[in-house]
Design an enzyme around this catalytic site. Sequence first.
Site, PDB file in Angstrom:
ATOM      1  CG  ASP A  64      77.737 -12.058 -42.035  1.00 15.02           C
ATOM      2  OD1 ASP A  64      78.244 -12.851 -41.214  1.00 15.02           O
ATOM      3  OD2 ASP A  64      76.701 -11.432 -41.804  1.00 15.02           O
ATOM      4  CG  HIS A  65      83.245 -13.906 -39.277  1.00 14.66           C
ATOM      5  ND1 HIS A  65      82.823 -12.748 -38.699  1.00 14.66           N
ATOM      6  CD2 HIS A  65      83.347 -14.806 -38.275  1.00 14.66           C
ATOM      7  CE1 HIS A  65      82.685 -12.936 -37.393  1.00 14.66           C
ATOM      8  NE2 HIS A  65      82.994 -14.183 -37.110  1.00 14.66           N
TER       9      HIS A  65
ATOM     10  CG  HIS B 230      77.744 -11.933 -37.589  1.00 12.50           C
ATOM     11  ND1 HIS B 230      78.368 -11.841 -38.796  1.00 12.50           N
ATOM     12  CD2 HIS B 230      78.575 -11.347 -36.700  1.00 12.50           C
ATOM     13  CE1 HIS B 230      79.545 -11.220 -38.642  1.00 12.50           C
ATOM     14  NE2 HIS B 230      79.682 -10.906 -37.369  1.00 12.50           N
TER      15      HIS B 230
HETATM   16  C1  BG6 Z   1      82.456  -9.806 -35.116  1.00 11.39           C
HETATM   17  C2  BG6 Z   1      82.031  -8.787 -34.113  1.00 11.39           C
HETATM   18  O1  BG6 Z   1      81.867  -9.570 -36.356  1.00 11.39           O
HETATM   19  O2  BG6 Z   1      82.065 -11.088 -34.653  1.00 11.39           O
HETATM   20  C3  BG6 Z   1      82.618  -9.071 -32.737  1.00 11.39           C
HETATM   21  O3  BG6 Z   1      82.463  -7.500 -34.548  1.00 11.39           O
HETATM   22  C4  BG6 Z   1      82.273 -10.475 -32.323  1.00 11.39           C
HETATM   23  O4  BG6 Z   1      82.144  -8.150 -31.779  1.00 11.39           O
HETATM   24  C5  BG6 Z   1      82.647 -11.450 -33.410  1.00 11.39           C
HETATM   25  O5  BG6 Z   1      82.985 -10.776 -31.130  1.00 11.39           O
HETATM   26  C6  BG6 Z   1      82.153 -12.836 -33.076  1.00 11.39           C
HETATM   27  O6  BG6 Z   1      82.646 -13.727 -34.025  1.00 11.39           O
HETATM   28  P1  BG6 Z   1      82.845 -15.247 -33.663  1.00 11.39           P
HETATM   29  O7  BG6 Z   1      83.247 -15.867 -34.949  1.00 11.39           O
HETATM   30  O8  BG6 Z   1      83.895 -15.294 -32.599  1.00 11.39           O
HETATM   31  O9  BG6 Z   1      81.516 -15.701 -33.150  1.00 11.39           O
END
Ligand code: BG6
Length: 524
Positions: free
Chosen positions: A206-207, A269
């Site tokens: 989960d980045h 997230h």
């Molecule tokens: C991803 C989603 O996990 O996270 C995308 O699939 C989203 O739809 C993205 O745009 C958002 O990541 P960040 O790091 O740009 O907030």
Amino acid sequence: MVTTESSLAKNPLLEGMRLEKRASPFAMVILGAHGDLTKRKLIPALYALYLEDLLPKDFAILGSSRTKMTDDEFRGVMKDSVQKFASDLNFQEDSWGEFAKSLHYLAADVMKPEGFTMLSDRLQELKQEHSTQGNHIFYLSTAPSLYTPIVKGLASSGLATKAKPNQVPWPRIIVEKPFGHDLQSAIALDEEIHDVFSEHQVYRIDHYLGKETVQNIMVLRFANGIFEPLWNQKHVDHVQITNAETLGVEGRGSYYEEAGNLRDMVQNHLLQLVSLVGMEPPISLDPEATRDEKAKVLKCLRPIDPSEVDQYAVRGQYGAGHILGQTVPGYREEEGVSDQSNVETFTALKLYIDNWRWAGVPFYIRSGKRLAKSITEIAIHFKSAPHRLFSDSLDSVLDSRPEPNVLVIQVQPEEGISLKFATKQPGQTNQLRHLNMDFKYGTAFGVRSATAYERLIHDCLMGDPSLFSRTDQVEVCWKFIRPVLDAWSDKSRKTNFPNYAAGSWGPLASDDLIASTGHKWRRL
Ligand code: BG6
């Protein structure tokens, strides 16, 4: 032969501390290497780790997908991507040339057993060529429907086996989100994975958990003495978590039609952010101690009664509009999207954590695409001072009433923390001004922050799962959103989509949701 790696910290006092240590030699197989994630995030992250000297001397990266390409062609595409998507890195021909020697490519079809035979043979060759010692990471970056066949293929080809902790050589698997499509499919996927891998070998990514400011939530809360005594229902009035993106679905229309915002952002997230704000202090920094506390707080989320979904959840879909001076199409006009689509691109939720610490404190979360601004933040709204010493009658201007303190953890774009407080304006009257004490990562440290993928890939190389989701967390999140998913997939329920214009702050119903408990979204 199975041997064990020496333990990281034999001294119990050092247990759980992150010590600088270089990862063991490894080969990482990126399945789905032709996709966007590999170009935008994975290879830039691996190159950044290489530049930071955080990769071992011996390693190999093997991209794989069905598309035919040679090693050199793959290297060329990846080089262009790193230059395009990671412009903050100190790209140099020399260092790239060295790094790229470890980059390889294999065209293989993972739906066929031969695909895994080819993979296994290639990994054997790379073991000799790069002395990878047989340590393998399989990164699933394919369409989620391929996860189960891949896991089965890895098992039947002997590439993956259940391992004991600290066993070498080790096979590990990184699974990209979405982990399942709902509770049932997440459980089924988990069972498939656990037939082949032990839980300690599984890294559900989960980045958001790799983002610098997100990691700082625990430090802010538990390395400082002043916040934690206030971090509860006695002092916190409510919490707002906002994730706003100006971007639309960016060519991922067909994926998004299956996912929608609730699955894409909230299930993972945003609920992870809730768990970090809401959790109790872990007893140590041991990965399981932290993950236990996160799971515990998620289990306290008050279930939403199916008959009351509309009181807790609002959905929206963007129509055409203007963002940063540009006219943009509505969601239904995006490629791969049905012109009748009822998929949500915006979610607002009100939730409660039913435990001693948070009883009665509403947490509001909202997430949406094509909103007015790109920003992700967590705002802790404290209760007002108990007595209005500086009463309204004294003040002629509206702004001079004491407002509650707000602690904002800004996750992006500018990472930082700020605290709003009242102060007296210089002069003869008791006129108040609200100011912010601001801390900004960029100016305070003056160094480039590692991207989330750098941190997470490095943690996986080190065998540290702290920042990855554990199976019980994933399941409890699916369980929590299930009534909302069910209600929103019910075709008999009417939507008035599109119900917000691109470039706005989402549907009006989201303002009503938060107003129903006496609050207002922050103006960002
Ligand atoms: C991803 C989603 O996990 O996270 C995308 O699939 C989203 O739809 C993205 O745009 C958002 O990541 P960040 O790091 O740009 O907030």
